[in-house]
Design a protein around this motif. Structure first.
Motif, short mmCIF file in Angstrom:
data_model
loop_
_atom_site.label_atom_id
_atom_site.label_comp_id
_atom_site.label_asym_id
_atom_site.label_seq_id
_atom_site.Cartn_x
_atom_site.Cartn_y
_atom_site.Cartn_z
N ALA A 32 16.03 29.14 56.33
CA ALA A 32 17.07 29.46 55.35
C ALA A 32 18.39 29.76 56.06
N THR A 33 19.46 29.18 55.56
CA THR A 33 20.79 29.44 56.13
C THR A 33 21.45 30.64 55.48
N ASN A 34 21.04 30.96 54.26
CA ASN A 34 21.61 32.08 53.50
C ASN A 34 20.47 32.90 52.90
N ILE A 35 20.52 34.20 53.10
CA ILE A 35 19.51 35.10 52.53
C ILE A 35 20.21 36.29 51.90
N TYR A 36 19.87 36.58 50.65
CA TYR A 36 20.44 37.73 49.94
C TYR A 36 19.29 38.47 49.26
N ILE A 37 19.11 39.73 49.61
CA ILE A 37 18.04 40.54 49.05
C ILE A 37 18.66 41.81 48.48
N TYR A 38 18.39 42.06 47.19
CA TYR A 38 18.95 43.22 46.50
C TYR A 38 17.80 44.05 45.92
N VAL A 39 17.86 45.36 46.14
CA VAL A 39 16.87 46.28 45.58
C VAL A 39 17.57 47.21 44.60
N ALA A 61 11.61 36.50 54.89
CA ALA A 61 12.35 35.34 54.39
C ALA A 61 12.81 34.45 55.53
N ARG A 62 13.21 35.06 56.64
CA ARG A 62 13.64 34.28 57.81
C ARG A 62 12.50 33.46 58.39
N ALA A 63 11.27 33.94 58.22
CA ALA A 63 10.11 33.26 58.79
C ALA A 63 9.62 32.11 57.92
N ARG A 64 10.14 31.97 56.72
CA ARG A 64 9.67 30.91 55.82
C ARG A 64 10.10 29.54 56.32
N ARG A 65 9.20 28.58 56.15
CA ARG A 65 9.46 27.20 56.57
C ARG A 65 9.12 26.26 55.41
N GLY A 66 9.19 24.96 55.69
CA GLY A 66 8.81 23.97 54.70
C GLY A 66 9.96 23.50 53.82
N GLN A 81 19.15 28.45 50.57
CA GLN A 81 19.39 29.85 50.24
C GLN A 81 18.19 30.48 49.55
N ILE A 82 17.88 31.71 49.96
CA ILE A 82 16.86 32.53 49.30
C ILE A 82 17.56 33.78 48.77
N GLU A 83 17.39 34.04 47.48
CA GLU A 83 17.96 35.25 46.88
C GLU A 83 16.87 35.96 46.08
N VAL A 86 9.27 42.08 42.99
CA VAL A 86 10.25 40.99 42.93
C VAL A 86 10.29 40.49 41.49
N ILE A 87 11.40 40.75 40.79
CA ILE A 87 11.49 40.31 39.40
C ILE A 87 12.19 38.96 39.28
N ASP A 88 12.84 38.52 40.36
CA ASP A 88 13.47 37.20 40.32
C ASP A 88 13.70 36.72 41.75
N GLU A 89 13.36 35.47 41.99
CA GLU A 89 13.66 34.84 43.27
C GLU A 89 14.20 33.44 43.00
N LYS A 90 15.33 33.14 43.61
CA LYS A 90 15.93 31.82 43.49
C LYS A 90 16.00 31.19 44.88
N VAL A 91 15.45 29.99 45.00
CA VAL A 91 15.49 29.25 46.26
C VAL A 91 16.26 27.96 46.02
N SER A 92 17.33 27.78 46.76
CA SER A 92 18.15 26.57 46.65
C SER A 92 18.10 25.83 47.98
#
Length: 241
Positions: free
Chosen positions: A109-116, A97-102, A70-72, A57-63
């Motif tokens: 998370a309502t929005n999840i975007y994962i790019y490889v 990502a769906r299992a993350r809480r807090g 959103q998790i990207e 993972v070179i970048d993760e943005k959580v809004s």
């Protein structure tokens, strides 16, 4: 006109639009594959990463806002995965990502975007050059499906070859210079012709683009057809510009 015509050739309009979230564009020439509708996400998520392959993972943005959480993630794979292995890994990370809480504003998370991506260069370009991705928006009622760029994934296994008397690295340079020529034509046309005369501006852009591309093909002893083939190759292999 604020976009290069080369980029309009390579990039289709956004094919997924997610409410309150981002989307992802794909290249015109790429083939997108999603798992069969009968495939159960639970089975996919239980798989382990392929032996000898790591995903960084070179970048993760959580809004986290009242509107959305959103998790990207932007991820680079260390070597060439199989399509099945890539799908498994993307879905495994999606379920994680769906299992993350807090979060403060939403339970999950309502929005999840994962790019490889196949290389860091592709990831850092910000041009949608992923080899696989998954996207979930707030209106999705079913589990999202993993999308795979078959052509960019296959390109990771290609042995570089010479074409038109140029190595692959030299063709990448030609492609970048072609993109720069189109950018230059667009900027100069906009500077010379006011936006109120849009048709004249378009004509000027085309004239300048033809001029600069003719200079480019002479520089590398190419034909216009060969230059276009390099542009197509770049789109298929996901070369950044």
């Amino acid at each position: 006109m604020t976009k290069m015509r080369l980029r309009r050739v390579i990039c289709l309009p956004v094919f997924l639009i997610f409410l309150l979230g981002g989307g992802c564009a794909r290249e015109e020439s790429e083939k997108i594959h999603a798992p069969d509708s009968g495939e159960h996400p639970e089975a996919v998520s239980s798989a382990l990463p392929e032996s000898g392959i790591t995903y960084l993972v070179i970048d993760e943005k959580v809004s986290d806002t009242p509107i959305k959480t959103q998790i990207e993630q932007q991820i680079v794979v260390s070597s060439v995965p199989t399509r099945a292995g890539l799908e498994d890994e993307i879905f495994r990370r999606y379920r994680s990502a769906r299992a993350r809480r807090g979060f403060r504003h939403h339970n999950v998370a309502t929005n999840i975007y994962i790019y490889v991506y196949g290389t860091k260069e592709q990831a850092n370009a910000g041009q949608g050059l992923w080899i696989g991705m998954i996207a979930m928006g707030p209106l999705d009622k079913e589990e999202p499906r993993v999308l795979i760029s078959e052509e960019r994934l296959a390109a990771l296994s290609h042995v570089p070859e010479e074409r038109f008397g140029l190595s692959e690295e030299e063709r990448k340079k030609v492609f970048r210079e072609s993109a720069a020529a189109e950018d230059r034509a667009t900027r100069e046309a906009m500077a010379r012709v006011p936006g109120s005369q849009i048709m004249k501006q378009i004509d000027m852009e085309r004239e300048l683009e033809e001029k600069y591309k003719n200079e480019l093909v002479r520089k590398y002893d190419l034909t216009n057809e060969q230059l276009q083939e390099i542009v197509v190759e770049a789109a298929m292999k996901g070369w950044p510009y």
